[in-house]
Design an enzyme around this catalytic site. Sequence first.
Site, PDB file in Angstrom:
ATOM      1  N   HIS A  12       0.827  -1.210   0.000  1.00 36.70           N
ATOM      2  CA  HIS A  12       0.000   0.000   0.000  1.00 36.70           C
ATOM      3  C   HIS A  12       0.861   1.260   0.000  1.00 36.70           C
ATOM      4  O   HIS A  12       0.366   2.365  -0.242  1.00 36.70           O
ATOM      5  CB  HIS A  12      -0.944  -0.024   1.216  1.00 36.70           C
ATOM      6  N   ASP A  50      -2.627   1.707  -4.246  1.00 41.93           N
ATOM      7  CA  ASP A  50      -3.797   1.881  -3.396  1.00 41.93           C
ATOM      8  C   ASP A  50      -4.826   0.800  -3.682  1.00 41.93           C
ATOM      9  O   ASP A  50      -4.688   0.038  -4.641  1.00 41.93           O
ATOM     10  CB  ASP A  50      -4.403   3.269  -3.620  1.00 41.93           C
TER      11      ASP A  50
END
Lengths: 447, 404
Positions: free
Chosen positions: B377, B381
């Site tokens: 992450h 995303d």
Amino acid sequence: MKSFDVLIIGAGPGGYVAAEEAAQLGNSVAVIERNAVGGCCLNVGCIPSKAYLQYSRWLSAVQALNKNGISVAVNQIDFPSVVRRKNKIISTLQSGIHMTFKRNGIHYITGEAKHVEGKIFEVNGERYYGKHVLLATGGAPFIPDIPGLSDIDYLTTNTFFDMETLPNRLAIIGGGVIGVELAYAMKSFGTDVTIIEAAPDILLTVDPDARSIVKEKLQSMGIKIIVEASVQKVKKGSVLLSDEEIPFDRLLVATGRKQNLEIPMAMGLELDERKQFVKVNEYYETSMKNVYAVGDLIGGHTLAHAASAEGVKAVRAINGKKERPVSPYSIPRPLFIDPEVSEFGMSEEEARKKGYDVIVEKMPFSFNGRAICANETEGFVKIISETRYREILGAVIVGPDAADLIHQILAVREAEGTVDELANTVFAHPTVSELIQETAKRIMKHQ
Amino acid sequence: MATEILMPKLGLTMTEGTVEHWFVNEGDEVQAGDAVAEISSEKLTSEVVAPESGTIIKIVAQVGDVVPSKAPIAYIGKPGEQIGSPTPSAGAPEPKAVKTAAANEPAKTESKKKDDGERIFITPIARKMAKELGIDIRNVVGTGGNGRITRLDILRYQASMESPAKDRAPSASAVSYGAGLAGLRKTIAQRMMRSVQTTAQVTNHRKVDITELMKFRDEIKSKVKDPLVHNELSINTLLTKAVVLALKDTPDMNAWYHNGEYIRVEEVHIGMATAVEDGLVVPVIQNAHLMSLSQLGAAIKKVTTEARQGTLDGSLYSGSTFTITNLGGYEIEYFTPILNTPEVGILGVGAIQKELALEDGEVVEKLKLPLSLTYDHQIIDGAPAAEFLGKIADYLQDPYRLLL
């Protein structure tokens, strides 16, 4: 229903060696065998042929004596006594296996195993369940479709060793390792032998340099070798080729072997693309969980010692000790005539294809003092290596005790040794093994 | 005949000593009991005395030399006598002198090694390979018999050396990760810990309808005459192909992030997590984006088989840009794979599930493949990751595109 940790089907070199390993790892073990303990190897293969070939050795020693100043006569060949000796050797070795089974608490079941379902089998009306099943059912002689063959009384390796009288003329269809060994043995007993081979040459799986020495030897003994033969028909007393007729008293068909796939098929196991062998993973497990297969069934080098090595690894995997599979390059491939032949690993061509910067050296036994004394100078030591680490990629030995000698090189290779270690070992003088060192030293000279 | 003056052994623990000072020179006459040199060991210094009267005919250890205990440092004899000169009474001196002199060198190296611990067992090939690769064998854990370092240990060590992930870990923690473990287990422990300590891992799960894909397989199988021997139509090959195509469409995912550097990689090198006898390795299918289905199938089979057999080339144990890990064979549906750092994505594959669905009011059977995509992450995303998984699904649901 009786239940075992490991249920093994087939008591040949794959099965019985695996059984011992399993028992020693603490498993409860049963072995089912429909014929005799020891499989083809012990009963109709490796062992009986070596029993016969021992006579060839003794007889050729007599010939050597006669040529070298001592005259000896062979008065009589009592073939039934030869056969009796062979049978005695077999029963000695069989009882050895039975002893091993007994000592290790291995349950031995005689009879044909029929697959019931899952991992349950039935033998003589009794049911047996294996938490793990190891199939080592081996193979049987392959009989080609030759017109007339089924109408006559021919021999296969299964029946050859039951023959009680020496034939005057023996025809052998098939010039592979088995055909050649038996041709050699029978010729030594005085039988006229003809080898009939459909391929361009006999012993096509053997190193070409070794092959030509063997071929020359067989021909010098008076064995007739017909290659690229086109067998038209077989009738009582003769084989008809396209251009000649080969008469025989006995006919041996030694055209390879086929796998005993009845049980794997009944179990619905996945086979290879050609439907010839049982498909296994690196740990010898088949497409069915907890069912393993080794030996002739799975292809590769279908030799007794390969089957044994695979069986041990399969049993270890069953016991949670996964090992890397047997490498095809680590299996020695012997041919027990005189001179003996044995080889392992890659051929020169194969090594080049794999991208090695190959070094090959070959030294003849005619350079070796001990071999000269023994009057056994036919043959050579060949080592296939490479420039980077001087790794031992393969080797071929033709000569005195080659089948034993080859292990000197193989053992070094298995310990990840290189040609350097062979070259730097002190070999006793005078020995035939020295030629291995000489060959290794030659390789050391390459830069 | 010459008599040796030996480095003494002062106490049980002394194995070697250093010559600190010579009180005599070659040619000097000495009496038995005269001090000739001063030596020091780790714990003490001491004088060495002449064992008999005579002339110092040769000094073999200079000041500062480290000499094993019981090895000669000088010789006493008659003036003009050579150490090697044979004497009829005992044929020994020459070979003996030569032998001890020769023994000096290896003895020294051995003592050096002792500082680092015990004798290292290593096969000749492994030793040659380590030398060629510049690997210090003291750092390699041997997994062969008797703890011997084998070829495979060097190959795997080489892979861990080459892995950029190694530089990424703080050196202090690198020591503690994998403590008490050996061989491949230790490497795995270190890699897993570095991965979870240095990335922000999230896993997206979804099922993909592969009913069409299975039909497509059967159709091709029935139309191709030669047996398909390269696994070109195995689910794993088809899925890998879909992943490769999706990665080409999503360069952000085909990337490495390490040492503060984020690199999108042009080529697609697929890592294929493979269970081996003593753990897990990730052999690499290089340039998977250039391969047809049969090439890909053959390459997957080759690298995974060779990894299990231990014959895989050392260069193929690392360098992947994205990894696939399959637990379908164990009836697992979903899991949370750990990133094979410095990669930023890894796809977990589960077992095919049969499900019922409504289609035009009819109940039909559907085959569903559960997928688990873990991503970093820090880089990717949630939504782009979902899109990437969506692309894989698209290719699997429209399988003819896999052939284009």
